[in-house]
Design a protein around this motif. Structure first.
Motif, PDB file in Angstrom:
ATOM      1  N   GLU A 132      -2.121   6.136   1.445  1.00 51.94           N
ATOM      2  CA  GLU A 132      -1.145   5.669   0.469  1.00 51.94           C
ATOM      3  C   GLU A 132      -1.824   5.620  -0.882  1.00 51.94           C
ATOM      4  O   GLU A 132      -2.796   4.902  -1.062  1.00 51.94           O
ATOM      5  CB  GLU A 132      -0.643   4.272   0.844  1.00 51.94           C
ATOM      6  CG  GLU A 132       0.673   4.287   1.586  1.00 51.94           C
ATOM      7  CD  GLU A 132       1.180   2.883   1.813  1.00 51.94           C
ATOM      8  OE1 GLU A 132       1.652   2.270   0.844  1.00 51.94           O
ATOM      9  OE2 GLU A 132       1.078   2.399   2.959  1.00 51.94           O
ATOM     10  N   ASN A 162       2.354   2.613  -4.563  1.00 51.28           N
ATOM     11  CA  ASN A 162       2.211   1.572  -3.559  1.00 51.28           C
ATOM     12  C   ASN A 162       2.400   0.245  -4.279  1.00 51.28           C
ATOM     13  O   ASN A 162       1.519  -0.232  -4.977  1.00 51.28           O
ATOM     14  CB  ASN A 162       0.824   1.657  -2.926  1.00 51.28           C
ATOM     15  CG  ASN A 162       0.655   0.603  -1.840  1.00 51.28           C
ATOM     16  OD1 ASN A 162       1.415  -0.345  -1.760  1.00 51.28           O
ATOM     17  ND2 ASN A 162      -0.337   0.802  -1.002  1.00 51.28           N
ATOM     18  N   THR A 219      -3.529   1.058   4.895  1.00 52.46           N
ATOM     19  CA  THR A 219      -3.690   2.111   3.885  1.00 52.46           C
ATOM     20  C   THR A 219      -5.044   2.800   3.947  1.00 52.46           C
ATOM     21  O   THR A 219      -5.231   3.844   3.338  1.00 52.46           O
ATOM     22  CB  THR A 219      -3.488   1.527   2.473  1.00 52.46           C
ATOM     23  OG1 THR A 219      -4.439   0.487   2.289  1.00 52.46           O
ATOM     24  CG2 THR A 219      -2.096   0.989   2.289  1.00 52.46           C
ATOM     25  N   SER A 269      -7.845   4.100  -2.742  1.00 57.61           N
ATOM     26  CA  SER A 269      -6.528   3.563  -2.443  1.00 57.61           C
ATOM     27  C   SER A 269      -6.525   2.040  -2.486  1.00 57.61           C
ATOM     28  O   SER A 269      -5.526   1.418  -2.158  1.00 57.61           O
ATOM     29  CB  SER A 269      -6.075   4.061  -1.069  1.00 57.61           C
ATOM     30  OG  SER A 269      -6.999   3.650  -0.089  1.00 57.61           O
ATOM     31  N   SER A 296      -8.051   0.008  -0.564  1.00 58.01           N
ATOM     32  CA  SER A 296      -7.834  -0.496   0.781  1.00 58.01           C
ATOM     33  C   SER A 296      -8.927  -1.443   1.256  1.00 58.01           C
ATOM     34  O   SER A 296      -8.821  -2.029   2.314  1.00 58.01           O
ATOM     35  CB  SER A 296      -7.731   0.664   1.776  1.00 58.01           C
ATOM     36  OG  SER A 296      -6.677   1.499   1.409  1.00 58.01           O
TER      37      SER A 296
END
Lengths: 295, 160, 189, 301, 660
Positions: free
Chosen positions: D208, D213, E584, E638, E640
């Motif tokens: 993502e 997001n 993610t 990302s 994450s």
């Protein structure tokens, strides 16, 4: 294999036997030597000690001609080799230097044509079984002190053999049946690479150490890969003997002469009769063994 | 809206004479934050233009934070951490160095004045260095004036 | 023995030594004076200063002393020192660089050596190669030494090792051009 | 070397053989597009489909990213790869998005592709120039492969790694700060935030993306110049040291933003600051931003 | 619903002298989520803290911002305060308006007040986003592992064992003792090495808290501080340890002779052997690489002769996994292999030996029974040259560091030689004499004055044989003249280098090592025996060249550190660590490259996508290893992986707040 051949000034004069023997053995070993047309002097230490750029530019012209022909250069003389190698390295290391040199020599040299020592090339060409068939005479009885000199394996970063204890010449001679001695003067300077002989006493004492070391190691001859070393070791040997009232009686050979001998080439074609310290008795000794020891 | 219009719109309304730059300092907890504490303990003075934001390590400072800061109206960003070899976490500042070497060049490349993004190593003992650093950066930014580049006018309008 | 006043020396020669460092690519400050270079040098016994001392001169700013030494002229360029140096200081290259500089400044440590190089290069420039009998014997037969070494000269000729006839290569003046181009770039040739 | 028509036949032959012998479950290549100057990536699973494959001067798409379609399968996939595809594949391997042993690389040597936009303008009979990304290409051939189509040859590699210099980057660097900014702003004023550049990029393989997001703080709702710039710079930072220079982002951009100007700047800086580096040559190498040297420069510290 | 209380401290006049605290408190009332705001003279005082507690109750506050001094000063104070009021301590956020504001802007009252307001606004913005964090406890296993059974390992183990902790020593050789067992005498006292070492070896073997695992190596290290799961490979000894009596008959009759490692090639040992007579355990091993039985399946003499029936050719390597609370690494050093020195003969000259070989030659229990004779012809040497810095301070040979012990052991060798051979001459070629230890300089003085050692300042350039002599050529740099010695024996003071596989062990344990493969301490001054991996400590020369006193001192220090850890049943861990958003995370592994603690790993996640079970990799953080630097978070494209308490959201909220 085909190489551009750069004999250098010495090989057309004092080192003529090196040139003769090189060409002879190349024929037998199937190495095609294409003499660089209208090659020029590498500048030797004179250019080197006068101007950095000149020292790099003079060999560059020869390398450029070889590069045009798409060939690496085979160089017998250790001094010419060292100078040419320095040029090759400088061109490959710096784009700026490459540009400058090309501008000075007004030719293109991209650093692709490599300067290679004849010793290394011959060493490679005798690898493999095929060489066994070519050997006419085993050099039994020769106890050689291989004298590489100082320029052939230095600087260490570009050397093709170990700078303290090189082995390529020893291995080459072993292949042809000669014994070589383990001694520690393989790469000690003989004093010839530079004009130390303007002060003869300096050269003499350097040479004396080399002769004594070779004798102590049990050698019955010296073998070299450099016309300057040869000149010094061979021509000056008598002088050193006189100076110290002694006798060494160590014939000095180019490695190419011995390889030629083993390949069955006539001694005179190799220039073996052109030495100052008479090499013929030892050569004869080896030849006489021929019957019993033929390969 | 054209670029020039956008630039014009971003001209601050404040009186430029009284204008004080807003400088954001990212300070690692172990060296620079402590160094700034020492600056205070030593009563060394510097202009009230900086706001120090504490992070555990300069390696925590994301280059994207810098863009965000400029968007929101900060005039200059300083990223500070331990000297190489002194990182509390051994290697964090080596990554900081690589990231901000690139970031700084990138920001300059898109037209940000290099003074507006700076990085420096300040140890817990370097109170004086911290004082000088802030003083110098403030001077540089005062000379440059308010930053208009990358600014998000919309955000400012919505939030003020 | 007079003492050396170090403070002023450094300032006086710093720039020049810096330039020397750039030209040679060798940083003399790396040297910790262990003497391994001098111990292995084949000509050290004939030198006025061991090679180590030359590097020391450079460290202290005693540039003149280095340039006026015999050592830099006696160095045989065999690179034994450079190969063995534990700090990877390329001493041989320092010697070369010093010699070129000394020559530029007109400090000729050994007239014969210098004459020889000049003659050698002149021959190369003129002919593309070295041919003259005096030079063919590369150094041994040069200058005053020629007569001393005549003992070798004759057999040389007899053995077909010396051609007495100088001749030039057909290079369309390329070698001459190289010398010219080097001079244009400020080369001291 | 055979003509591209001949090679097309070989391509089909190779693909057919692979599918028939089940060496791979699918083959990724190119097929003809709508126009004479367009091709599209083709994912083939049946031997008879291989007749669709083409290899012509308009195979502009980098295929690497299509491997991600097979991320969740255990089957092996064959893929045709020139230098740029090959580097893209390595990018994905290094990012652990695909396993090397699940990919069958069929190496190709690329003559350089033509500019499809120019082709549309100039027509079929004109002399069409090379696409920009191909003009600058330094790795036309796959450097390692499982199979090779075409004349066997040693892959062309730049002789020696040298710090790269991009003239267009250099000339931009010469501009004044305000001009640079104006230029940058003018470029990204146009950005539609369609994310095509991201979608096509072999270095963009996040599950993502932070753009789009909403649970992550980064992505603002506003679609204005400032946010466009944030997007552009962030993307450049995210692919820093990882961009394989395939130029797909720029080629695909519907509003013709010169995206590679940012990527090339970073590539050039990495080369000069940390030593020459070409991403995607070796999945085992040290990524410039995943490593450091104690001796890294300190120019701003 | 977030309800923030803001408490602005005057710090007497420290803050209020410059900052208008009332104005700050007033301004804070308008910040989003602020329910209560007040200023007070001393927030950290008892009444100040009471005030906070009361406000929390009265105004149902759930986030607290204290604007006062540096959090490095009073953060714990206010954390404790709110905890007592029933809030999570991580709900506190501080605005540093003293060190960073009032003290540095005394002449800018307006600017300072404005800045203080900004700082409070930033703190409020962050506090609103603070999450409750729990310090967790990790149980500590009360057992220590010492890797390496040399003097450092033995000392560390004894100290730990005496403090009541169970210790396992893992030693890869068949006996403990290490290099010190090979040494003859020790400087500067010249007492016999064996006399002071062997009692310690015996103590270690006999200690009820110490288990010796000799002939064993570390296979794998998992886990983290307090809970290291270590797999140890016990190599097949081919001897039943519980049956063997150590009588030694097997060793006498074994027909195979190979170079003894312990005697450094100066003597032979059998294929079934103990490395030296005082070995502990004093039971042999079979060297399977040389044993005839293992090579050809025949022989079996040892087995036939063993009265106890202890020989077991079928033994296999065994893997043993144990849990340890702490690990002490004491793997010592190796000697530099001087055969890279071409100028010293590439190791070809038999009469050029290393210092350690000399220790064996002069040792009463050595191959010559302590009679100093040179290896080539067993003659007594008269002229002996010692060369210092062989393999150290030599960048060309890849080692730039000073090996630290050689100056002293060379002085010792020189003295020992003159003790044995009165009419000998000893020449030491040195570059600088380094004697910074108690009694060391005096020892060096004695080697010159009392023993007549000739010191020559210069590095030897070449050694070459001449007849039965070795010519040693150097420069006396103080004379500026080349010098030569005709030596009978040359002793090279070779450097201490890291174990050849030091890097591999470091990777297994997860500790750092330097360019020379010596292990890196956590801080060169303040944490010299700790590593960056909590619970792993260093002792002895594995961290860098060290002599015996330093090794022993460091071993005791490491043991003290380990004791501190093991004496508690559990330890608290900081909750500010990173966490992975598995939804993610793309499993690209970039964060793994960044983490200095090897705290991140990839794990396989099984999930259902569109009805199909699929597997994918995601990053996972070991909270015991993570130290909370957050460097990984930046590498994650990302977003994450995030650092608790310093999330992107929190930091950006502060940035935004600063600009409002």
């Amino acid at each position: 294999m085909k190489y551009a051949y750069y004999p250098g000034c010495s090989l057309s004069s004092t080192g003529i036997e090196y040139d003769m023997s090189t060409r002879e053995i190349a024929k037998v070993l199937g190495i095609e030597l294409w003499e660089i047309p209208e090659w020029n002097c590498c500048g030797a230490s004179s250019a080197h000690l006068t101007d950095h750029l000149l020292a790099l530019a003079l060999p560059a012209r020869n390398l450029a001609i070889a590069e045009e022909a798409g060939l690496d250069v085979a160089i017998p003389c250790a001094a010419c080799y060292a100078r040419s190698k320095a040029t090759e390295v400088a061109v490959n290391e710096s784009e700026e230097m490459k540009k400058t040199i090309q501008e000075v020599i007004e030719r293109k040299y991209e650093g692709k044509s490599k300067a290679r020592a004849l010793l290394e090339i011959i060493g490679e060409s005798v690898q493999g079984d095929h060489i066994k068939e070519r050997i006419h005479i085993l050099l039994t009885g020769l106890k050689a002190a291989c004298y590489y000199g100082c320029l052939l394996v230095r600087p260490a970063s570009t050397a093709f053999d170990d700078p303290e204890d090189p082995q390529s010449m020893d291995q080459l001679l072993h292949l042809f049946g000669a014994e070589t001695v383990d001694w520690s003067y393989k790469t000690e300077c003989c004093g010839a690479s530079h004009e130390t002989s303007a002060k003869p006493e300096i050269g003499i004492s350097i040479l004396q150490k080399i002769f004594i070391a070779a004798q102590n190691a049990g050698a019955n001859c010296l073998v070299t890969a450099c016309p300057l070393c040869m000149n010094n070791l061979d021509m000056r040997q008598i002088e050193v003997e006189k100076y110290f009232s002694t006798k060494y009686n160590l014939p000095v050979f180019y490695f190419t002469e011995l390889v030629g001998l083993a390949l069955g080439i006539e001694p005179s074609k190799l220039g073996l009769n052109k030495h100052f310290v008479d090499a013929m008795p030892l050569v004869q000794e080896v030849l006489n063994r021929k019957g019993g020891e033929q390969a | 809206m054209s670029v020039n219009e956008a630039l014009d719109q971003k001209t601050p309304t404040e009186n430029l004479e009284n204008w004080q730059p807003k400088i954001l300092v990212f300070a690692c907890n172990w060296c620079t934050y402590a160094g700034a504490d020492l600056t205070g303990l030593s009563r060394l003075q510097y202009p009230a233009t900086v706001r120090i934001l504490r992070v555990p390590c300069s390696g925590r400072v994301n280059p994207q934070f810098v863009i965000k800061a400029f968007q929101k109206g900060v005039d200059a960003v300083l990223v500070c951490g331990c000297h190489p070899g002194d990182c509390h976490y051994t290697t964090g500042n080596y990554f900081t160095r690589r990231r901000f070497l690139l970031m700084r060049r990138l920001m300059e490349y898109i037209g940000m004045e290099p003074e507006r993004l700076q990085a420096s190593w300040v140890s817990a003992a370097e109170a004086q260095k911290f004082q000088q650093l802030i003083t110098e950066v403030t001077e540089q930014i005062r000379a440059l004036g308010p930053n208009r580049k990358l600014r998000d006018v919309q955000w400012e309008q919505w939030n003020n | 023995m007079s003492s050396v006043e170090l403070t002023s020396l450094k300032a006086k020669h710093d720039a020049e030594i810096q330039k020397l460092t750039e030209q040679s690519g060798v940083d003399a400050s790396k040297c910790y004076q262990c003497g391994k270079c001098s111990a292995g040098c084949p000509v050290a016994f004939a030198m006025d200063y061991p090679p180590r001392a030359i590097i020391r001169f450079l460290q202290l700013g005693l540039l003149d002393q280095a340039l006026r030494s015999k050592t830099i002229w006696l160095c045989a360029g065999c690179h034994t020192c450079s190969v063995r140096c534990p700090k990877e200081v390329d001493i041989a290259t320092v010697m070369e660089t010093l010699r070129i500089l000394a020559k530029k400044k007109g400090y000729i440590g050994d007239k014969n050596i210098d004459l020889f190089h000049n003659a050698f290069l002149k021959s190369v420039e003129r002919n593309g190669r070295v041919y003259e009998a005096g030079l063919v014997l590369t150094r041994n037969l040069f200058g005053r030494q020629f007569f001393r070494d005549t003992g070798h000269g004759l057999p040389m000729v007899q053995k077909g090792k010396i051609s007495m006839l100088p001749h030039s290569i057909k290079d369309n003046g390329e070698v001459k051009k190289i010398f010219e181009n080097v001079r244009k770039r400020g080369g001291n040739v | 070397m055979g003509t591209m028509e001949q090679l097309t036949l070989q391509l089909r032959e190779t693909a057919r053989e692979i599918l028939e012998s089940k060496k791979a479950a699918a083959v990724i290549g190119w097929e003809m597009g709508t126009f004479w100057y367009s091709t599209a990536p083709a994912i083939l699973t049946r031997p008879e489909e291989t007749e669709r494959l083409v290899w012509n001067e308009y195979c502009l798409n980098n295929l690497a990213k299509y491997l991600l379609d097979f991320q969740n399968t255990d089957e092996k996939v064959a893929i045709f790869a020139r230098g740029c595809d090959y580097r893209g594949i390595n990018r994905l391997i290094q990012d652990k998005q695909i396993d090397r042993d699940k990919v069958l690389i069929i190496g190709l040597s690329c003559p350089g592709m033509k500019d499809d936009k120019k082709a549309r303008e100039l027509g079929q009979n004109a002399d069409i120039p090379l696409a920009k990304k191909c003009e600058e290409c330094t790795y036309p051939d796959a450097l390692a492969y499982d199979l090779w189509v075409g004349e066997p040859k040693e892959a062309a590699k730049p002789a020696k790694a040298e710090a790269k210099v991009f003239p267009e980057v250099e000339s931009l660097e010469q501009m004044t700060a305000d001009d640079k900014y104006e230029n940058f702003a003018a470029n990204y004023e146009k950005c539609l935030r369609c994310y095509a550049c991201r979608n096509v990029c072999p270095a963009c393989s996040c599950r993502e993306c932070i753009f789009g997001n909403s649970s992550k703080e980064w992505s603002a709702k506003a679609n204005n110049l400032s946010e466009n710039m944030f997007f552009a710079l962030t993307r450049a930072l995210h692919v820093a040291g990882r961009c394989i220079q395939c130029g797909e982002c720029e080629r695909i951009c519907p509003v013709n933003i010169p995206i590679m100007l940012l990527n090339k700047k970073i590539i050039q800086d990495i080369d000069h600051l940390f030593g020459p580096y070409d991403a995607g040559l070796d999945p085992e190498d040290k990524m410039p931003l995943g490593s450091f040297e104690f001796t890294d420069p300190e120019e701003f510290m | 619903m977030k309800r923030v209380g803001v408490f602005v401290c005057h710090c007497g006049t420290n803050i209020s002298g410059t900052v208008d605290c009332a104005q700050v408190a007033e301004a804070a009332k308008d910040f989003p989520n602020v329910e209560y705001s007040i200023d007070y003279k001393y927030m950290c005082s008892e009444p100040g803290q009471e005030m906070i507690k009361k406000a929390i109750e009265e105004h149902k506050l759930n986030r607290i911002v204290v604007a006062s001094c540096s959090p490095r000063m009073h953060e714990p104070t206010f954390q404790n305060c709110v905890e007592r009021a029933g809030l999570n301590p991580y709900y506190v956020e501080m605005a540093n308006i003293r060190e960073h504001c009032s003290w540095v802007h005394p002449n800018e009252k307006e600017g300072a007040t404005e800045k203080a307001i900004d700082l409070v606004r930033m703190a409020v913005a962050k506090a609103v986003r603070n999450q409750p964090l729990q310090k967790t406890t990790i149980p500590v296993t009360d057992r220590a592992l010492v890797i390496g059974g040399g003097i450092a390992g033995i000392q560390a183990a004894l100290d730990l064992a005496n403090a009541g902790h169970v210790v396992d020593i893992v030693e890869r050789e068949p006996s403990i003792g290490g290099k010190m067992a090979q040494i003859d005498k020790t400087f500067p006292t010249l007492d016999c090495s064996a006399c002071i070492l062997t009692p310690k070896m015996v103590d270690a073997a006999a200690h009820p808290n110490i288990n010796l695992l000799t002939y064993s190596e570390i296979e794998k290290v998992d886990g983290f501080v307090g809970n290291f799961d270590v797999t140890i490979r016990q190599k097949a000894r081919s001897i039943k340890m519980d049956v063997c009596t150590g009588c030694g008959i097997c060793m006498e009759k074994c027909p195979v002779k190979v170079d003894s490692e312990f005697e450094l090639g100066l003597a032979k040992r059998r294929a079934i052997y103990t490395p030296f007579p005082q070995a502990i355990p004093n039971k042999p091993v079979i060297d399977r690489e040389h044993c005839t039985y293992f090579l050809r399946g025949k022989c079996g003499i040892c087995s036939k002769l063993c009265p106890a029936g202890a020989v077991d050719y079928t033994q296999q390597d065994e893997l043993l996994t144990r849990r340890y609370g702490a690990i002490i690494v004491a793997t010592g050093f190796e000697l530099f292999d001087y055969s890279v020195y071409g100028e010293y003969g590439y190791g070809k000259y038999p009469d050029v030996i290393t210092g350690l070989q000399f220790e064996r030659l002069i040792n009463a229990s050595g191959p010559t029974m302590g009679k100093l004779q040179r290896p080539s012809d067993k003659k007594e040497p008269k002229n002996i040259v010692i060369i210092n810095c062989v393999g150290s301070r030599d960048e060309a040979k890849g080692k730039s560091y000073c090996s630290r012990t050689c100056c002293m052991y060379s002085a010792k060798h020189a003295s020992l030689i003159r003790d044995k051979i009165k009419d000998s001459n000893v020449y030491v070629f040195y570059m600088d004499m380094r004697t910074p230890g108690k009694g060391y300089e005096e020892f060096y003085d004695r080697s010159r004055e009392q023993y007549g050692t000739q010191y020559i300042r210069g590095r030897v350039s070449k050694i070459y044989p001449l007849n039965d002599k070795l010519i040693v050529r150097g420069e006396d740099t103080l004379l500026s003249q080349p010098v030569e010695v005709e030596a009978d024996l040359v002793i090279l003071a070779t450097a201490m280098v890291a174990q050849p596989d030091a890097d591999k062990l470091a990777q297994k344990i997860g500790i750092g090592y330097d360019k020379d493969n010596f292990y890196t301490e956590a801080h060169p001054k303040l944490a010299p025996v700790e590593t960056h991996t909590q619970g792993v400590y260093l002792a002895g020369a594995c961290q860098g060249p060290k002599d015996i006193p330093d090794s022993v001192a460091q071993a005791s220090a490491a043991a003290a550190k380990a004791c501190g850890l093991l004496s508690k049943p559990e330890i608290l861990t900081e909750p500010i660590v990173t966490e992975v958003d598995e939804k993610t995370c793309a499993g690209c592994g970039t964060c793994l490259l960044i983490c200095p603690y090897k705290a991140i790993d990839l794990k396989t996640l099984t999930e259902r996508i569109a009805g199909e079970i699929v597997e994918r990799k995601v990053a996972t953080v070991n909270e015991g290893l993570c130290q909370g630097c957050g460097a990984c978070t930046v590498a994650c494209r990302s977003g994450s992986i995030y650092l608790k308490h310093y999330t992107d959201e929190q930091i950006l909220a502060e940035v935004n707040a600063l600009c409002l």
